[in-house]
Design a protein around this motif. Structure first.
Motif, PDB file in Angstrom:
ATOM      1  N   VAL A  56      -4.269   8.768  19.657  1.00  0.00           N
ATOM      2  CA  VAL A  56      -2.922   9.302  19.873  1.00  0.00           C
ATOM      3  C   VAL A  56      -2.642   9.485  21.357  1.00  0.00           C
ATOM      4  O   VAL A  56      -1.523   9.326  21.812  1.00  0.00           O
ATOM      5  N   ASN A  57      -3.676   9.810  22.129  1.00  0.00           N
ATOM      6  CA  ASN A  57      -3.478  10.080  23.552  1.00  0.00           C
ATOM      7  C   ASN A  57      -4.341   9.137  24.398  1.00  0.00           C
ATOM      8  O   ASN A  57      -5.230   8.461  23.892  1.00  0.00           O
ATOM      9  N   ALA A  58      -4.068   9.103  25.687  1.00  0.00           N
ATOM     10  CA  ALA A  58      -4.717   8.150  26.593  1.00  0.00           C
ATOM     11  C   ALA A  58      -6.233   8.319  26.675  1.00  0.00           C
ATOM     12  O   ALA A  58      -6.959   7.339  26.791  1.00  0.00           O
ATOM     13  N   ASP A  59      -6.727   9.555  26.589  1.00  0.00           N
ATOM     14  CA  ASP A  59      -8.179   9.752  26.705  1.00  0.00           C
ATOM     15  C   ASP A  59      -8.882   9.715  25.341  1.00  0.00           C
ATOM     16  O   ASP A  59     -10.072  10.005  25.243  1.00  0.00           O
ATOM     17  N   ALA A  60      -8.146   9.348  24.300  1.00  0.00           N
ATOM     18  CA  ALA A  60      -8.698   9.154  22.947  1.00  0.00           C
ATOM     19  C   ALA A  60      -9.401  10.390  22.394  1.00  0.00           C
ATOM     20  O   ALA A  60     -10.346  10.275  21.621  1.00  0.00           O
ATOM     21  N   THR A  61      -8.937  11.579  22.749  1.00  0.00           N
ATOM     22  CA  THR A  61      -9.530  12.790  22.198  1.00  0.00           C
ATOM     23  C   THR A  61      -8.882  13.176  20.868  1.00  0.00           C
ATOM     24  O   THR A  61      -9.382  14.055  20.176  1.00  0.00           O
ATOM     25  N   VAL A  62      -7.774  12.533  20.536  1.00  0.00           N
ATOM     26  CA  VAL A  62      -7.109  12.758  19.251  1.00  0.00           C
ATOM     27  C   VAL A  62      -6.851  11.395  18.617  1.00  0.00           C
ATOM     28  O   VAL A  62      -6.356  10.486  19.272  1.00  0.00           O
ATOM     29  N   GLU A  63      -7.207  11.290  17.339  1.00  0.00           N
ATOM     30  CA  GLU A  63      -7.010  10.035  16.615  1.00  0.00           C
ATOM     31  C   GLU A  63      -6.220  10.311  15.343  1.00  0.00           C
ATOM     32  O   GLU A  63      -6.519  11.258  14.614  1.00  0.00           O
ATOM     33  N   SER A  64      -5.216   9.488  15.082  1.00  0.00           N
ATOM     34  CA  SER A  64      -4.497   9.556  13.812  1.00  0.00           C
ATOM     35  C   SER A  64      -5.202   8.655  12.813  1.00  0.00           C
ATOM     36  O   SER A  64      -5.600   7.537  13.145  1.00  0.00           O
TER      37      SER A  64
ATOM     38  N   TYR B  78       0.838  -1.203   0.000  1.00  0.00           N
ATOM     39  CA  TYR B  78       0.000   0.000   0.000  1.00  0.00           C
ATOM     40  C   TYR B  78       0.870   1.249   0.000  1.00  0.00           C
ATOM     41  O   TYR B  78       1.896   1.285   0.667  1.00  0.00           O
ATOM     42  N   GLU B  79       0.425   2.280  -0.722  1.00  0.00           N
ATOM     43  CA  GLU B  79       1.100   3.583  -0.673  1.00  0.00           C
ATOM     44  C   GLU B  79       0.264   4.529   0.172  1.00  0.00           C
ATOM     45  O   GLU B  79      -0.969   4.522   0.107  1.00  0.00           O
ATOM     46  N   LEU B  80       0.938   5.362   0.963  1.00  0.00           N
ATOM     47  CA  LEU B  80       0.241   6.318   1.819  1.00  0.00           C
ATOM     48  C   LEU B  80      -0.318   7.463   0.981  1.00  0.00           C
ATOM     49  O   LEU B  80       0.400   8.078   0.196  1.00  0.00           O
ATOM     50  N   LEU B  81      -1.603   7.739   1.172  1.00  0.00           N
ATOM     51  CA  LEU B  81      -2.235   8.854   0.476  1.00  0.00           C
ATOM     52  C   LEU B  81      -2.312  10.093   1.352  1.00  0.00           C
ATOM     53  O   LEU B  81      -2.028  11.196   0.897  1.00  0.00           O
ATOM     54  N   ILE B  82      -2.741   9.919   2.608  1.00  0.00           N
ATOM     55  CA  ILE B  82      -2.890  11.079   3.492  1.00  0.00           C
ATOM     56  C   ILE B  82      -2.856  10.624   4.944  1.00  0.00           C
ATOM     57  O   ILE B  82      -3.290   9.530   5.288  1.00  0.00           O
ATOM     58  N   PHE B  83      -2.315  11.491   5.769  1.00  0.00           N
ATOM     59  CA  PHE B  83      -2.222  11.287   7.213  1.00  0.00           C
ATOM     60  C   PHE B  83      -2.909  12.471   7.868  1.00  0.00           C
ATOM     61  O   PHE B  83      -2.604  13.615   7.548  1.00  0.00           O
ATOM     62  N   THR B  84      -3.871  12.209   8.741  1.00  0.00           N
ATOM     63  CA  THR B  84      -4.565  13.301   9.432  1.00  0.00           C
ATOM     64  C   THR B  84      -4.629  13.023  10.922  1.00  0.00           C
ATOM     65  O   THR B  84      -4.481  11.890  11.364  1.00  0.00           O
ATOM     66  N   ARG B  85      -4.861  14.085  11.675  1.00  0.00           N
ATOM     67  CA  ARG B  85      -5.158  13.976  13.107  1.00  0.00           C
ATOM     68  C   ARG B  85      -6.561  14.523  13.304  1.00  0.00           C
ATOM     69  O   ARG B  85      -6.858  15.647  12.921  1.00  0.00           O
ATOM     70  N   ASN B  86      -7.425  13.716  13.890  1.00  0.00           N
ATOM     71  CA  ASN B  86      -8.808  14.095  14.123  1.00  0.00           C
ATOM     72  C   ASN B  86      -9.016  14.313  15.619  1.00  0.00           C
ATOM     73  O   ASN B  86      -8.635  13.472  16.418  1.00  0.00           O
ATOM     74  N   ARG B  87      -9.637  15.434  15.963  1.00  0.00           N
ATOM     75  CA  ARG B  87      -9.880  15.754  17.367  1.00  0.00           C
ATOM     76  C   ARG B  87     -11.339  15.497  17.732  1.00  0.00           C
ATOM     77  O   ARG B  87     -12.216  15.489  16.874  1.00  0.00           O
ATOM     78  N   ALA B  88     -11.582  15.276  19.017  1.00  0.00           N
ATOM     79  CA  ALA B  88     -12.936  14.988  19.513  1.00  0.00           C
ATOM     80  C   ALA B  88     -13.917  16.112  19.182  1.00  0.00           C
ATOM     81  O   ALA B  88     -15.109  15.878  19.055  1.00  0.00           O
ATOM     82  N   ASN B  89     -13.421  17.339  19.011  1.00  0.00           N
ATOM     83  CA  ASN B  89     -14.304  18.460  18.684  1.00  0.00           C
ATOM     84  C   ASN B  89     -14.572  18.554  17.177  1.00  0.00           C
ATOM     85  O   ASN B  89     -15.013  19.579  16.682  1.00  0.00           O
ATOM     86  N   ASP B  90     -14.261  17.482  16.446  1.00  0.00           N
ATOM     87  CA  ASP B  90     -14.480  17.369  15.007  1.00  0.00           C
ATOM     88  C   ASP B  90     -13.531  18.206  14.157  1.00  0.00           C
ATOM     89  O   ASP B  90     -13.721  18.299  12.949  1.00  0.00           O
ATOM     90  N   SER B  91     -12.509  18.806  14.750  1.00  0.00           N
ATOM     91  CA  SER B  91     -11.519  19.487  13.925  1.00  0.00           C
ATOM     92  C   SER B  91     -10.540  18.441  13.384  1.00  0.00           C
ATOM     93  O   SER B  91     -10.281  17.426  14.006  1.00  0.00           O
ATOM     94  N   VAL B  92     -10.030  18.715  12.195  1.00  0.00           N
ATOM     95  CA  VAL B  92      -9.116  17.789  11.537  1.00  0.00           C
ATOM     96  C   VAL B  92      -7.873  18.554  11.116  1.00  0.00           C
ATOM     97  O   VAL B  92      -7.972  19.613  10.501  1.00  0.00           O
ATOM     98  N   GLU B  93      -6.698  18.025  11.452  1.00  0.00           N
ATOM     99  CA  GLU B  93      -5.433  18.599  11.007  1.00  0.00           C
ATOM    100  C   GLU B  93      -4.990  17.837   9.768  1.00  0.00           C
ATOM    101  O   GLU B  93      -4.769  16.633   9.827  1.00  0.00           O
ATOM    102  N   ILE B  94      -4.874  18.538   8.661  1.00  0.00           N
ATOM    103  CA  ILE B  94      -4.404  17.920   7.426  1.00  0.00           C
ATOM    104  C   ILE B  94      -3.101  18.617   7.041  1.00  0.00           C
ATOM    105  O   ILE B  94      -3.093  19.818   6.781  1.00  0.00           O
ATOM    106  N   PRO B  95      -1.990  17.879   7.018  1.00  0.00           N
ATOM    107  CA  PRO B  95      -0.717  18.504   6.680  1.00  0.00           C
ATOM    108  C   PRO B  95      -0.733  19.071   5.259  1.00  0.00           C
ATOM    109  O   PRO B  95      -1.314  18.474   4.353  1.00  0.00           O
ATOM    110  N   THR B  96      -0.115  20.223   5.085  1.00  0.00           N
ATOM    111  CA  THR B  96       0.052  20.792   3.748  1.00  0.00           C
ATOM    112  C   THR B  96       1.351  20.260   3.167  1.00  0.00           C
ATOM    113  O   THR B  96       2.165  19.654   3.865  1.00  0.00           O
ATOM    114  N   ALA B  97       1.572  20.500   1.896  1.00  0.00           N
ATOM    115  CA  ALA B  97       2.805  20.040   1.251  1.00  0.00           C
ATOM    116  C   ALA B  97       4.041  20.669   1.887  1.00  0.00           C
ATOM    117  O   ALA B  97       5.130  20.120   1.824  1.00  0.00           O
TER     118      ALA B  97
END
Length: 171
Positions: free
Chosen positions: A155-163, A14-33
């Motif tokens: 990503v963290n113990a309380d699962a408020t951030v997910e990769s 498999y080739e990686l297409l995208i990596f994101t971090r999703n927060r419990a408040n529904d915000s998403v971090e998407i890395p730019t180039a």
């Protein structure tokens, strides 16, 4: 469903297409180039129960001009330490056994896998440990079609951030 049948269905490169971090408040971090965490990568699952994951930043502008002079193995000098530090901070690689997590109901389309115990990793604290990943397989038809694998983990113990990582099957 038998674990071996699931491993056989997941097996491939498999080739990686995208990596994101999703927060419990529904915000998403998407890395730019331009981000040092804009990754490219390769994931390999075998039907016999082994895996290998390699990810690195494709933004080489984070390297100093000396980065072009880097060689493997590194020379016995400190003049490129800054460039090697950037590589270390923007690379993740590990290899391990692969199994289906018996604690999570799993099928060929969704469930949970265990990467571990880790045999090889560039993260010293991970040696001998196990990385848990939830998975979902998605198949699309058409011009951008193919088989896609979504892996996610807290990503963290309380699962408020997910990769979340989306991979495209190559074979």
């Amino acid at each position: 469903m038998k674990p071996q049948a699931i491993l056989s269905a997941l097996a491939g490169s498999y080739e990686l297409l995208i990596f994101t971090r999703n927060r419990a408040n529904d915000s998403v971090e998407i890395p730019t180039a331009q981000s040092p965490y804009a990754f490219t990568g390769l994931l390999i699952y075998t039907s016999s129960g082994y895996m290998s994951a390699h990810m690195t930043s494709f933004n080489i502008s984070n390297l100093s001009d000396d980065g072009a002079n880097m060689v493997w193995p590194p020379r016995n000098t400190t003049d490129l330490d800054d460039a090697w530090a950037v590589v270390a901070k923007t690379t993740l690689a590990y290899a391990a056994t692969l199994s289906i997590n018996p604690e999570v109901p799993s099928t060929k389309e969704s469930g949970a896998v265990l990467h571990g115990p880790l045999h090889v990793t560039n993260m010293p604290a991970w040696v001998g440990g196990t990385q848990k990943r939830n998975y979902r397989v998605v198949k699309h038809k058409g011009q951008n079609g193919g088989t896609f694998l979504r892996l996610s983990a807290p990503v963290n113990a309380d699962a408020t951030v997910e990769s979340t990582l989306w991979w495209r099957k190559l074979d």
